[in-house]
Design a protein around this motif. Structure first.
Motif, PDB file in Angstrom:
ATOM      1  N   ARG A   4      -4.294  46.781  41.606  1.00 23.73           N
ATOM      2  CA  ARG A   4      -4.994  45.784  40.642  1.00 23.73           C
ATOM      3  C   ARG A   4      -3.913  44.699  40.240  1.00 23.73           C
ATOM      4  O   ARG A   4      -4.389  43.445  40.209  1.00 23.73           O
ATOM      5  N   ALA A   5      -2.862  44.989  39.791  1.00 20.04           N
ATOM      6  CA  ALA A   5      -1.926  43.827  39.376  1.00 20.04           C
ATOM      7  C   ALA A   5      -1.490  42.979  40.446  1.00 20.04           C
ATOM      8  O   ALA A   5      -1.440  41.907  40.334  1.00 20.04           O
ATOM      9  N   THR A   6      -1.520  43.412  41.526  1.00 15.54           N
ATOM     10  CA  THR A   6      -1.210  42.469  42.802  1.00 15.54           C
ATOM     11  C   THR A   6      -2.416  41.571  43.097  1.00 15.54           C
ATOM     12  O   THR A   6      -2.390  40.425  43.497  1.00 15.54           O
ATOM     13  N   LEU A   7      -3.440  42.377  42.809  1.00 16.92           N
ATOM     14  CA  LEU A   7      -4.681  41.252  43.120  1.00 16.92           C
ATOM     15  C   LEU A   7      -5.054  40.016  42.021  1.00 16.92           C
ATOM     16  O   LEU A   7      -5.405  39.249  42.258  1.00 16.92           O
ATOM     17  N   ILE A   8      -4.475  40.541  40.879  1.00 16.72           N
ATOM     18  CA  ILE A   8      -4.514  39.660  39.643  1.00 16.72           C
ATOM     19  C   ILE A   8      -3.637  38.530  40.021  1.00 16.72           C
ATOM     20  O   ILE A   8      -3.589  37.193  39.933  1.00 16.72           O
ATOM     21  N   GLY A   9      -2.151  38.906  40.653  1.00 17.96           N
ATOM     22  CA  GLY A   9      -1.342  38.054  40.892  1.00 17.96           C
ATOM     23  C   GLY A   9      -1.788  37.097  42.029  1.00 17.96           C
ATOM     24  O   GLY A   9      -1.537  35.799  42.000  1.00 17.96           O
ATOM     25  N   PHE A  10      -2.602  37.610  43.034  1.00 20.21           N
ATOM     26  CA  PHE A  10      -3.182  37.032  44.082  1.00 20.21           C
ATOM     27  C   PHE A  10      -4.181  35.917  43.459  1.00 20.21           C
ATOM     28  O   PHE A  10      -4.396  34.947  44.245  1.00 20.21           O
ATOM     29  N   SER A  11      -4.810  36.244  42.831  1.00 16.86           N
ATOM     30  CA  SER A  11      -5.632  35.219  41.782  1.00 16.86           C
ATOM     31  C   SER A  11      -5.140  33.840  41.719  1.00 16.86           C
ATOM     32  O   SER A  11      -5.665  32.981  41.559  1.00 16.86           O
ATOM     33  N   ALA A  12      -3.600  34.006  41.233  1.00 16.57           N
ATOM     34  CA  ALA A  12      -3.070  32.914  40.867  1.00 16.57           C
ATOM     35  C   ALA A  12      -2.926  31.878  42.036  1.00 16.57           C
ATOM     36  O   ALA A  12      -3.045  30.698  41.941  1.00 16.57           O
ATOM     37  N   LEU A 166      13.050  36.931  37.793  1.00 17.68           N
ATOM     38  CA  LEU A 166      13.611  37.281  36.470  1.00 17.68           C
ATOM     39  C   LEU A 166      12.333  37.837  35.881  1.00 17.68           C
ATOM     40  O   LEU A 166      12.557  38.624  34.907  1.00 17.68           O
ATOM     41  N   THR A 167      11.260  37.220  35.892  1.00 17.23           N
ATOM     42  CA  THR A 167      10.065  37.506  35.133  1.00 17.23           C
ATOM     43  C   THR A 167       9.751  38.964  35.352  1.00 17.23           C
ATOM     44  O   THR A 167       9.232  40.033  34.599  1.00 17.23           O
ATOM     45  N   ARG A 168       9.949  39.568  36.498  1.00 14.11           N
ATOM     46  CA  ARG A 168       9.947  40.721  36.980  1.00 14.11           C
ATOM     47  C   ARG A 168      10.774  41.854  36.123  1.00 14.11           C
ATOM     48  O   ARG A 168      10.311  42.963  35.915  1.00 14.11           O
ATOM     49  N   GLY A 229       1.046  39.731  37.673  1.00 17.44           N
ATOM     50  CA  GLY A 229       1.208  40.185  38.948  1.00 17.44           C
ATOM     51  C   GLY A 229       2.680  40.516  39.327  1.00 17.44           C
ATOM     52  O   GLY A 229       2.780  41.517  39.692  1.00 17.44           O
ATOM     53  N   VAL A 230       3.468  39.496  39.062  1.00 17.94           N
ATOM     54  CA  VAL A 230       4.964  39.675  39.355  1.00 17.94           C
ATOM     55  C   VAL A 230       5.639  40.905  38.458  1.00 17.94           C
ATOM     56  O   VAL A 230       6.642  41.792  39.142  1.00 17.94           O
ATOM     57  N   LYS A 231       4.967  41.068  37.354  1.00 21.50           N
ATOM     58  CA  LYS A 231       5.767  42.278  36.659  1.00 21.50           C
ATOM     59  C   LYS A 231       5.041  43.603  36.881  1.00 21.50           C
ATOM     60  O   LYS A 231       5.942  44.473  36.790  1.00 21.50           O
ATOM     61  N   ASN A 232       3.920  43.705  37.415  1.00 24.57           N
ATOM     62  CA  ASN A 232       3.339  44.846  37.594  1.00 24.57           C
ATOM     63  C   ASN A 232       2.662  45.092  39.043  1.00 24.57           C
ATOM     64  O   ASN A 232       2.441  46.428  39.310  1.00 24.57           O
TER      65      ASN A 232
END
Length: 302
Positions: A4-12, A166-168, A229-232
Motif C-alpha cells: 500500500r505504501a509503495t502504491l502511494i509512493g508511486f502516485s507521486a 535519508l527520509t527513509r 512511500g519511501v518511509k514505508n
C-alpha cells in the motif's frame, strides 16, 4: 502495508508526470516565482489537516536534522535544477539530473534491512536507458562551456537521492512535517525571486489553473505521497519506477498535442516497463517455500 505504501509512493510519480504539461501551460512565470507560489499552494492540504486536527501540531516538533534534510532536499533540489536549466541546454541538464532514481536504487543497499540485488541495478539501468531515449530524443552534445550547468544537474541528482534515502531513515517522523518543508521552500524561493528575477503574472485563466494544478499535485500532494512511500514502501522499486515519470510525461504531452509520437518513445516505454518489472521481481514473483507437513514437524529428530 508495504505494498500500500509503495502504491502511494508511486502516485507521486504519476503526479510528477504532469509537471511538464502544467509547466508548459502555466505561461512564462520565472522559475523561482513559480516555485514560491506552487509550494505555498502545496502546503495548503497540510495546513487544512493541522487546522482540523490541531493536536497534530505537536508532530512538527522534530530534531533540527529532520528540518535540515527536508528543506535542503526540496529547496536545494529545485534551486539546483533551475540553475542547471539556466546554465546548460535542457536536454543534457535533464539527462544528468535524472540520475537520481539510479542513485536511490544503488544507495538503498546502505539502508538497514535492505539488500541490493543484481536485478535492482539491471532494472535501474534499463530505466536510465529509456529515460535517455526520451530526454535526448533530439540529440545530446556535451560542451565544456556548460560545466556549471552540468555540475548543478549532477548535484541536483545527488540532492534528491540523498533526501529520499535519508527520509527513509526518518521513518518514525510524521509526514505532517512535509507541510513545514513546503512552507520553508516557498519562503526561500520568494527571496530568490525577489533577488534574481522580474515578476511575471499569468495572462489567462487557463494559465492560473495550470499554476494551481502544479501546486496541488506535482509540487504539492506528490511530496506528501513520496514521503510516505519511501518511509514505508519498497524504496528500490520506487526508485526504478521513478524512471516512468519522463515517459508518462511525454505521453501526456503527446495526448494534449505538445509532442509528436515516435519510435524512440515506444522503445523507451518498453525499456522503462521492462526495467520496472525486472526490479520488482521479488514483488511480482515472490519465492515460495514448500510447506512442511504437520506430522513431519511434530516428528522428533532421530
Amino acid at each position: 502495508m508495504q505494498t500500500r505504501a509503495t502504491l502511494i509512493g508511486f502516485s507521486a510519480i504519476l503526479m510528477w508526470a504532469l509537471l511538464a504539461l502544467f509547466t508548459a501551460a502555466s505561461g512564462t512565470m520565472p522559475p523561482f516565482q513559480l516555485s514560491a507560489i506552487c509550494f505555498a499552494i502545496g502546503s495548503l492540504p497540510g495546513l487544512v489537516v493541522l487546522a482540523l486536527k490541531p493536536e497534530r501540531l505537536a508532530l512538527l516538533r522534530q530534531p533540527a536534522r529532520v528540518w535540515l534534510v527536508g528543506i535542503v532536499g526540496l529547496f536545494g533540489y529545485h534551486a539546483l535544477y533551475f540553475t542547471a536549466l539556466r546554465s546548460a541546454p535542457a536536454v543534457e541538464a535533464g539527462l544528468i539530473a535524472y540520475l537520481w532514481p539510479l542513485l536511490i536504487v544503488v544507495g538503498s543497499a546502505l539502508l538497514p534491512g535492505e539488500r541490493l540485488r543484481w536485478y535492482h541495478v539491471a532494472g535501474a539501468l534499463c530505466g536510465l536507458a529509456g529515460t535517455a531515449m526520451i530526454v535526448a530524443r533530439n540529440g545530446v552534445a556535451f560542451d565544456s562551456a556548460y560545466t556549471l550547468g552540468y555540475g548543478s544537474a549532477l548535484c541536483c541528482a545527488f540532492t534528491w537521492a540523498i533526501y529520499s534515502l535519508l527520509t527513509r531513515r526518518f521513518e518514525a517522523v510524521s509526514t505532517d512535517v512535509v507541510t513545514g518543508f513546503c512552507l520553508a521552500t516557498s519562503v526561500l524561493s520568494l527571496f530568490c525571486h525577489l533577488a534574481l528575477e522580474t515578476t511575471v503574472w499569468p495572462d489567462t485563466g487557463m494559465q492560473w489553473l495550470a499554476v494551481v494544478g502544479l501546486g496541488l499535485l506535482p509540487v504539492g500532494a506528490a511530496f506528501y505521497a513520496w514521503d510516505y512511500g519511501v518511509k514505508n514502501g519498497n524504496i528500490q522499486l520506487l526508485g526504478v519506477a521513478s524512471y516512468s515519470a519522463p515517459v508518462l510525461s511525454t505521453l501526456t504531452l503527446m495526448l494534449f498535442g505538445f509532442a509528436e509520437p515516435s519510435l524512440n518513445i515506444a522503445l523507451a516505454c518498453l525499456l522503462v516497463t521492462g526495467g520496472a518489472v525486472l526490479a520488482a521481481r521479488d514483488v511480482i514473483f515472490p519465492s515460495r517455500k514448500v510447506p512442511v507437513p504437520a506430522e513431519e514437524q511434530a516428528q522428533p529428530a532421530a
